[in-house]
Scaffold this motif. Structure first.
Motif, PDB file in Angstrom:
ATOM      1  N   TRP A  26       1.132  -0.869   0.480  1.00  0.00           N
ATOM      2  CA  TRP A  26       0.252   0.316  -0.105  1.00  0.00           C
ATOM      3  C   TRP A  26       0.759   1.498   0.072  1.00  0.00           C
ATOM      4  CZ3 TRP A  26      -4.654  -1.597  -1.257  1.00  0.00           C
ATOM      5  CH2 TRP A  26      -5.198  -2.506  -0.714  1.00  0.00           C
ATOM      6  N   VAL A  75     -12.592 -10.392  -3.721  1.00  0.00           N
ATOM      7  CA  VAL A  75     -13.629  -9.743  -2.849  1.00  0.00           C
ATOM      8  C   VAL A  75     -12.221  -9.037  -2.756  1.00  0.00           C
ATOM      9  CG1 VAL A  75     -13.678  -8.332  -0.685  1.00  0.00           C
ATOM     10  CG2 VAL A  75     -14.804 -10.827  -1.720  1.00  0.00           C
ATOM     11  N   ILE A  76     -10.684  -8.888  -2.841  1.00  0.00           N
ATOM     12  CA  ILE A  76      -9.698  -7.824  -2.624  1.00  0.00           C
ATOM     13  C   ILE A  76      -9.366  -7.508  -3.772  1.00  0.00           C
ATOM     14  CG2 ILE A  76      -7.192  -7.527  -1.810  1.00  0.00           C
ATOM     15  CD1 ILE A  76      -8.026 -10.091   0.162  1.00  0.00           C
ATOM     16  N   ALA A  79     -11.795  -4.586  -4.336  1.00  0.00           N
ATOM     17  CA  ALA A  79     -11.368  -3.666  -3.468  1.00  0.00           C
ATOM     18  C   ALA A  79      -9.976  -3.021  -4.470  1.00  0.00           C
ATOM     19  CB  ALA A  79     -11.126  -3.703  -2.206  1.00  0.00           C
ATOM     20  N   VAL A  82     -11.538  -0.341  -7.428  1.00  0.00           N
ATOM     21  CA  VAL A  82     -11.933   0.728  -6.959  1.00  0.00           C
ATOM     22  C   VAL A  82     -11.367   1.735  -6.424  1.00  0.00           C
ATOM     23  CG1 VAL A  82     -14.014   1.464  -4.897  1.00  0.00           C
ATOM     24  CG2 VAL A  82     -14.367  -0.740  -6.051  1.00  0.00           C
ATOM     25  N   THR A  83      -9.818   1.262  -5.728  1.00  0.00           N
ATOM     26  CA  THR A  83      -9.605   2.197  -4.649  1.00  0.00           C
ATOM     27  C   THR A  83      -8.609   2.813  -6.958  1.00  0.00           C
ATOM     28  OG1 THR A  83      -9.151   0.789  -3.786  1.00  0.00           O
ATOM     29  CG2 THR A  83      -7.473   2.829  -3.524  1.00  0.00           C
ATOM     30  N   THR A 299     -17.460  -7.587  -9.120  1.00  0.00           N
ATOM     31  CA  THR A 299     -16.750  -6.795  -9.933  1.00  0.00           C
ATOM     32  C   THR A 299     -17.869  -6.018 -10.282  1.00  0.00           C
ATOM     33  OG1 THR A 299     -14.576  -7.929 -10.023  1.00  0.00           O
ATOM     34  CG2 THR A 299     -15.691  -5.665 -11.439  1.00  0.00           C
ATOM     35  N   ALA A 302     -20.388  -4.018  -7.652  1.00  0.00           N
ATOM     36  CA  ALA A 302     -19.550  -3.203  -6.921  1.00  0.00           C
ATOM     37  C   ALA A 302     -19.455  -2.090  -7.801  1.00  0.00           C
ATOM     38  CB  ALA A 302     -17.813  -3.695  -6.482  1.00  0.00           C
TER      39      ALA A 302
END
Length: 364
Positions: A26, A75-76, A79, A82-83, A299, A302
């Protein structure tokens, strides 16, 4: 077994590496040496994720084990998409489409092809359940068409976009199909997704060992999630370097989505190949098609929800080249799945289709 018993759980590499990888993840705009270090952490986190996924799968059995890894990775991955879209603005308008389509091609051709090659090399013929794999393939084809092909032909909005109502319908339909598939896979027709007994199993200690305790499985589940978060975090940390390298090489922006999908799907690829080596090709196909279904089925809803606050266009429709490759993938996959057995040739055909996709992504 005695070696495992003497090993301290706090110093086991499958515990230490995911935590270290998570610490280094990150970050953004890292210097060259840090990018190399993050890449090493990424590789270690992938191997650790595969190990813990197999521990969980051994405890819960098939097809739940494949489902755990597929859903966790997806799921990750969602994320991460989207990020990146929230940070990237208009230049990431097609990132969701590029990454999801890359995931479909990698899973349906790359993972399936490698698994069939490994299974056929081991036993001359790879055997699996056509009922379960055929149902999964039909779900993938329907989801991909509804979410990635139709936006190119709808006329409510200019460009390969859905209107708000169309995107809502695609999201609800995708989520409903995914839920129905999971219910069929795990409850209604679970036997369709279990490995076929060919009488030529590896007979190794891994297959004959006692399942891990509930406590050990829960610990591995937690470490699996940590490892997967680290994989995606490290992928995001190196993404600026990837974007700069892609731009410097004069390659299309879509290549970034391909590389991200390749990195994120590494744990499933390794797990599928290892299952095929143990004569569990059906498990490999569960991972491949389950990941493709989850990638679209989770996806799109989301992204539809995130579009409420994300600015800029959301390009979902595929271009002509990609639609041809998707159609070829569906036809080839159907011909592979229907007999319930495959040789090296079928595996090689899938690998060539993936190679064509990767080549055309670089040189459209």
């Amino acid at each position: 077994m005695s070696t495992t018993a003497r090993r301290s759980p706090l110093t086991d590499w499958t515990v230490v590496v995911p935590v270290v990888a998570l610490v280094f993840s990150w970050g953004r705009d890292l210097p060259g040496f840090a990018v190399a270090l993050v890449a090493l952490c990424l590789a270690g986190a992938v191997l650790a994720a595969v190990h813990h996924a197999e521990v969980v799968a051994h405890r819960v059995g098939e097809p739940f084990g494949s489902l755990v890894l597929a859903v966790a990775v997806t799921v990750i991955e969602v994320a991460l998409i989207v990020t990146l879209m929230a940070d990237g603005g208009d230049k990431t308008a097609s990132l969701a489409r590029d990454t999801v389509f890359a995931a479909v091609m990698i899973t349906c051709n790359g993972i399936v092809g490698l698994s069939l090659l490994v299974g056929a090399l081991r036993n001359r013929i790879a055997v699996f359940n056509p009922e379960g794999s055929g149902a999964a393939l039909a779900t993938v084809a329907t989801l991909a068409t509804l979410s990635l092909v139709l936006p190119t032909f709808t006329t409510s909005k200019p460009g390969p976009e859905f209107s708000t109502a169309q995107l809502t319908f695609a999201a609800v339909a995708s989520l409903a199909l995914y839920g129905l598939f999971v219910a069929v896979q795990t409850v209604r027709h679970r036997s369709y997704f279990l490995p076929v007994d060919t009488g030529q199993g590896s007979g190794g200690s891994e297959d004959q060992a006692e399942p891990p305790t509930a406590r050990a499985a829960l610990i591995s589940l937690g470490l699996l999630l940590i490892a997967l978060v680290a994989v995606v975090g490290d992928a995001k940390a190196v993404s600026p370097t990837i974007e700069r390298a892609v731009a410097a090489a004069g390659l299309p922006q879509a290549v970034v989505g391909v590389i991200i999908a390749l990195l994120v799907l590494l744990p499933e690829t390794l797990a599928a190949v290892r299952a095929a080596r143990r004569d569990r090709v059906q498990t490999s196909l569960n991972l491949a098609y389950g990941s493709a279904i989850a990638s679209i089925g989770l996806t799109i809803p989301a992204i539809a929800l995130a579009s409420i606050w994300l600015s800029g266009p959301l390009l979902l429709g595929l271009g002509p080249i990609h639609m041809v490759l998707l159609a070829l993938t569906v036809v080839v996959s159907a011909l592979t799945i229907v007999p319930g057995r495959a040789t090296l040739l079928q595996g090689g055909v899938h690998i060539v289709v993936l190679a064509a996709y990767l080549f055309l992504a670089v040189s459209p």
